[in-house]
Every structure is written in C-alpha cells, then in structure tokens.
Design an enzyme around this catalytic site. Structure first.
Site, PDB file in Angstrom:
ATOM      1  N   GLU A 289       0.832  -1.206   0.000  1.00 55.12           N
ATOM      2  CA  GLU A 289       0.000   0.000   0.000  1.00 55.12           C
ATOM      3  C   GLU A 289       0.874   1.266   0.000  1.00 55.12           C
ATOM      4  O   GLU A 289       0.449   2.320  -0.458  1.00 55.12           O
ATOM      5  CB  GLU A 289      -0.918  -0.021   1.227  1.00 55.12           C
ATOM      6  N   HIS A 310       6.403 -27.000  -1.415  1.00 54.99           N
ATOM      7  CA  HIS A 310       5.711 -28.063  -2.152  1.00 54.99           C
ATOM      8  C   HIS A 310       4.622 -27.491  -3.057  1.00 54.99           C
ATOM      9  O   HIS A 310       3.761 -28.228  -3.526  1.00 54.99           O
ATOM     10  CB  HIS A 310       5.141 -29.089  -1.161  1.00 54.99           C
ATOM     11  N   LYS A 424     -14.310   0.926  -3.808  1.00 50.34           N
ATOM     12  CA  LYS A 424     -15.390   1.394  -2.916  1.00 50.34           C
ATOM     13  C   LYS A 424     -16.422   2.171  -3.717  1.00 50.34           C
ATOM     14  O   LYS A 424     -17.631   1.993  -3.541  1.00 50.34           O
ATOM     15  CB  LYS A 424     -14.817   2.306  -1.821  1.00 50.34           C
TER      16      LYS A 424
HETATM   17  O1  PA5 Z   1      -3.362   1.526   5.936  1.00 55.09           O
HETATM   18  C1  PA5 Z   1      -4.458   2.021   5.701  1.00 55.09           C
HETATM   19  O2  PA5 Z   1      -4.638   3.242   5.782  1.00 55.09           O
HETATM   20  C2  PA5 Z   1      -5.663   1.185   5.350  1.00 55.09           C
HETATM   21  O3  PA5 Z   1      -5.339  -0.128   5.170  1.00 55.09           O
HETATM   22  C3  PA5 Z   1      -6.685   1.269   6.455  1.00 55.09           C
HETATM   23  O4  PA5 Z   1      -6.089   0.864   7.649  1.00 55.09           O
HETATM   24  C4  PA5 Z   1      -7.901   0.404   6.188  1.00 55.09           C
HETATM   25  O5  PA5 Z   1      -8.464   0.760   4.959  1.00 55.09           O
HETATM   26  C5  PA5 Z   1      -8.930   0.580   7.278  1.00 55.09           C
HETATM   27  O6  PA5 Z   1      -9.310   1.908   7.400  1.00 55.09           O
HETATM   28  P1  PA5 Z   1     -10.077   2.449   8.665  1.00 55.09           P
HETATM   29  O7  PA5 Z   1      -9.233   2.241   9.860  1.00 55.09           O
HETATM   30  O8  PA5 Z   1     -10.300   3.899   8.370  1.00 55.09           O
HETATM   31  O9  PA5 Z   1     -11.373   1.684   8.766  1.00 55.09           O
END
Ligand code: PA5
Length: 447
Positions: A289, A310, A424
């Site tokens: 990310e 494996h 989303k």
């Molecule tokens: O690292 C990030 O920002 C994302 O993975 C969020 O943690 C994830 O989308 C969850 O978001 P939130 O804590 O706002 O529900």
C-alpha cells in the site's frame, strides 16, 4: 538485535552499486526525520515507540484487563491497518492451537477477528460460535466509515445488546477511532463507549504501536510494554544520525531499490515458522500500500516454508526471474522436540533420531537459500534471536522505518493510498448508495 544478512544478494547487486546508493538512502532517511518529504503529515509513527508514556501503556493494560475480565472471547473488528498488526503479533506469540486449549490453561480470552472481509459465511459462523459465550468487542476504524468493519460491528453490537442489554453491552465495547470525526466516533460518543483516539498523523498501516494494535494485543495476554521497548530500541538504532553502514533500515531500503532497478519486481517474504504467517500479511500491506502507486513499486508476496516449497517453491526455483526473497528466520524456538527412534525404521528416518525437529527445519532453510540463490533468486536474510514481544517490536519498527526510506527512494508518497478508493466507489454505485446516483447509472451501462 535483529540481524540483516545481505551477502546472498551480492551476485545480483554489487557492493559498489550498493555503496552508490548510500547518498540516496541517507537523504531519504534525513527527509523522513526532517519532515521534508511527501506525506509528511503522516510521520507520527516515527518517534512513537520512544514517546509512548508509561501512563498510555497503563491505560491500555487496564482497559484490556477490564474488557477481558470474565470474557471468553474478545472480537476485534477492523480491516487493513486496523487489523493486521494485532493479528500478526497475536498469532506469532500465542499458542498455535489456542482455540482448542483447555480453558484452564488459557491466561487470556480468545481473540477472534471480524470486519476484515464481507464473507456472509464467515460472519454467520462467527455469530454461531459466540452463542452462549461471554463476549467483549473492540471496534477499530480510523476513518470510522469503512464498510467492512461497520457492517460487522452492526451485527456484533446487536448481538451484545440483545444478549446483555444496552447498558451492559456498552461496558463490553471499546471503540478506537478518530478523535472527533467519522460515524464510529459519533456512535461511540452517543452510546458512551470507552474510546481511544488514533492520532491524526499516523496512517492505518503504521498504527500497530497505537491502541489500534496494543489494545487487542494486551487482551490476548501479551506484554505490550516489551513490544514497545523492542520498537524503541530499533527507533534509536535506525535514527537520522546512524550512518548507513550501521543502519539496517537504510540498508534494506537501499537493497530493495537496487534489486528493483535490476528487474526484481516481486519481493517474496518467506518464513520457516508458521507463527509468522500474519507478520507477512502485515508486511505485504505495509509495503504494497505504501509503494504500489504511480505505476511503480515492488509487488509484495509471501510464502510459508517448508509448506509452500511443495507448491510455489517450484515457481521460486524455476519460474520467471523477477523475484527476490527476504527470509525471516528465528534463531531459537520456544519448545524442544526431538525425533524419536523407531526399531523398524520403515520410514528410514533413524538417522534423525534424537535430533531436534528444528535442526531439520534449519537445514531445510539453509538448503532452500542455497538452491534459490543458485536458481537466480537473490536472498536477504533477517534473523530474530527468538519470537518474543521484544523482537517483534524491533522487527515491526524496522519494517516501518525501511518502508518510509524505501518509498522516498522510489519517489512515491509512502503514506497515502489513493488506489483503495476505486473499488469502494464502484461497490457503492452497485449497491445504489444514496448520493451515488450518477455513478450507479454509469456503472449499470458497463455490466
Ligand atoms: O493503511 C491504511 O490506511 C488502510 O489499510 C486502512 O487501515 C484500512 O483501509 C482501514 O481503514 P479504517 O481504519 O479507516 O477503517
């Protein structure tokens, strides 16, 4: 101290090439510390380990004790960075078969997770298992608006209220969210839940050492003070003034970038201890990310060895040569188990009799490393002295720090995630969420 061994990458990246990156890595490290790089509003994690106070830890421990008192199960609701850090630490440090352990042997409630998927079967089976058990819940969402955890919380909240009544239910729920914004903050304030605020300047995937990670981890009976202490030591030993030659976070970041430049587009995080499976899941999110944007970035993958030798082992050994491997190795196991002798020796394993299972695993690790290096897969090795709160704290901060440096070396903003919004938008349009009418109309033409 976490040990980084890069010697088995030197066939692909020369020492001179790595030294040439010294300046770039050092500038990236300094930009992080100076707050002069991209996304510098999100650097709250940088000095977090050394700035967590004893009072913060005590509040987390006291809340965990209160929430866990009498509870057989604590359901932790969250996704992405609001889930993976806690899951990684709890899995690494808990009994592998905790769910089947005799209740009297368990020092803490079972911690189960929800809101990390939208699986109807998953949620239905979770609700089935919660019937008749004493349950508490931690709901975590920084934005307070993420669909997956919101959906799971609606179901768990309704179960808790029906089972215990609204008053008692509120004592069994803790919410971790933004200090003032989002639906979860409004709901928590209205319902009167105990809350913890996630600092504005810490993004989800860097939040394991905030209450997001620490509260669920403490509920599992794990020593959060030792976790923070390990991270604090790593914070000091990877600081802005620690030279490249001694700074393992800068070295790992530089090496990843050097390998990427040589066409190694996939980093496979491999472990030889299945307890580390979710540490790799956490790591994949952290790097995937943070770096996968602007048409660039190393793709992060993971394997559990020897299990996956494996299956994916074939690809790693002989497939397209765009991989490098980072092996997480644990020097000392928690238990000792030796291979028993057998008088018939039908399986031919008597040559191992009396020797540790871990010795077999260790030789598998060494043999795999040599085979993969021979097959053209550069190998980075990270060795933890043991699997403990302290070493995991060191490891997680190490990865966070290296991620920031590596992202800056790559030229991206490691602290945003614009790409996660696309699905989303489509999902809301398809579900005909109010406010998405135009998108709904457009998407219907495409399906
Ligand atoms: O690292 C990030 O920002 C994302 O993975 C969020 O943690 C994830 O989308 C969850 O978001 P939130 O804590 O706002 O529900």
């Amino acid at each position: 101290m976490l040990h980084l061994d890069i010697s088995k990458t030197l066939g692909t990246v020369s020492a001179a090439e790595l030294i040439a990156l010294y300046g770039k890595a050092t500038s990236a490290l300094r930009a992080l510390h100076a707050g002069s790089g991209k996304g510098s509003d999100f650097l709250g994690w940088l000095h977090l380990p050394t700035s967590i106070s004893a009072a913060d830890i005590a509040d987390i421990q006291a809340t965990a004790a209160k929430l866990s008192a009498g509870a057989e199960v604590v359901v932790v609701i969250g996704i992405g960075g609001s889930y993976l850090g806690a899951k990684a630490v709890i899995d690494a440090l808990s009994h592998t078969f905790a769910a089947l352990q005799d209740k009297s042997k368990r020092k803490a409630p079972l911690v189960l997770f929800a809101g990390q998927n939208i699986g109807e079967d998953y949620l239905a089976e979770l609700m089935e298992i919660l019937q008749g058990k004493s349950v508490a819940c931690i709901v975590i969402s920084k934005s307070g608006t993420t669909t997956e955890p919101a959906l799971a919380f609606r179901i768990i909240k309704s179960f808790l209220e029906q089972t215990y009544g609204k008053n008692e239910a509120k004592n069994r729920i803790v919410a971790i969210t933004d200090k003032s914004r989002g639906a979860l903050r409004s709901m928590a304030d209205k319902e009167g839940y105990k809350t913890f605020a996630i600092p504005d300047n810490i993004g989800g995937r860097f939040s394991v050492l905030t209450p997001v990670g620490l509260l669920p981890i403490a509920c599992a009976g794990i020593d959060v003070a030792a976790l923070v202490q390990g991270a604090a030591e790593m914070e000091k030993s990877t600081g802005a003034n620690v030279p490249f030659e001694e700074n393992i976070a800068a070295q790992y970041a530089a090496l990843r970038n050097a390998l990427y430049a040589k066409g190694k587009k996939v980093e496979v995080l491999a472990n030889f201890n299945p307890k580390l499976h979710f540490v790799a899941e956490w790591w994949k999110q952290l790097y995937g990310e943070s770096e996968g944007k602007d048409g660039k970035g190393i793709f992060t993958a993971s394997v559990d060895f020897t299990t996956d030798l494996h299956s994916l082992g074939q690809y790693v050994q002989d497939g397209e040569r765009m991989l490098f491997e980072t092996v997480l190795s644990v020097a000392k196991t928690k238990h000792r188990l030796t291979v028993p002798p057998d008088k018939d020796d039908l399986d031919g394993l008597n040559f191992l009799a009396g020797r540790r299972v871990d010795e077999v695993n260790r030789m598998a690790e060494l043999g795999t490393q040599l085979a993969h290096v021979d097959g053209g897969v550069p190998n980075i090795r990270l060795e933890l002295s043991d699997l403990s709160e302290y070493t995991l704290g060191e490891l997680m901060y190490f990865f966070e720090k290296a991620c920031g440096i590596s992202g800056y070396m790559l030229g991206v903003n490691p602290f945003d995630q614009p790409g996660v919004e696309a699905y989303k938008k489509n999902m809301f349009a398809l579900l005909e969420k109010p406010g998405y009418e135009k998108e709904t109309e457009a998407i219907k033409k495409r399906i």
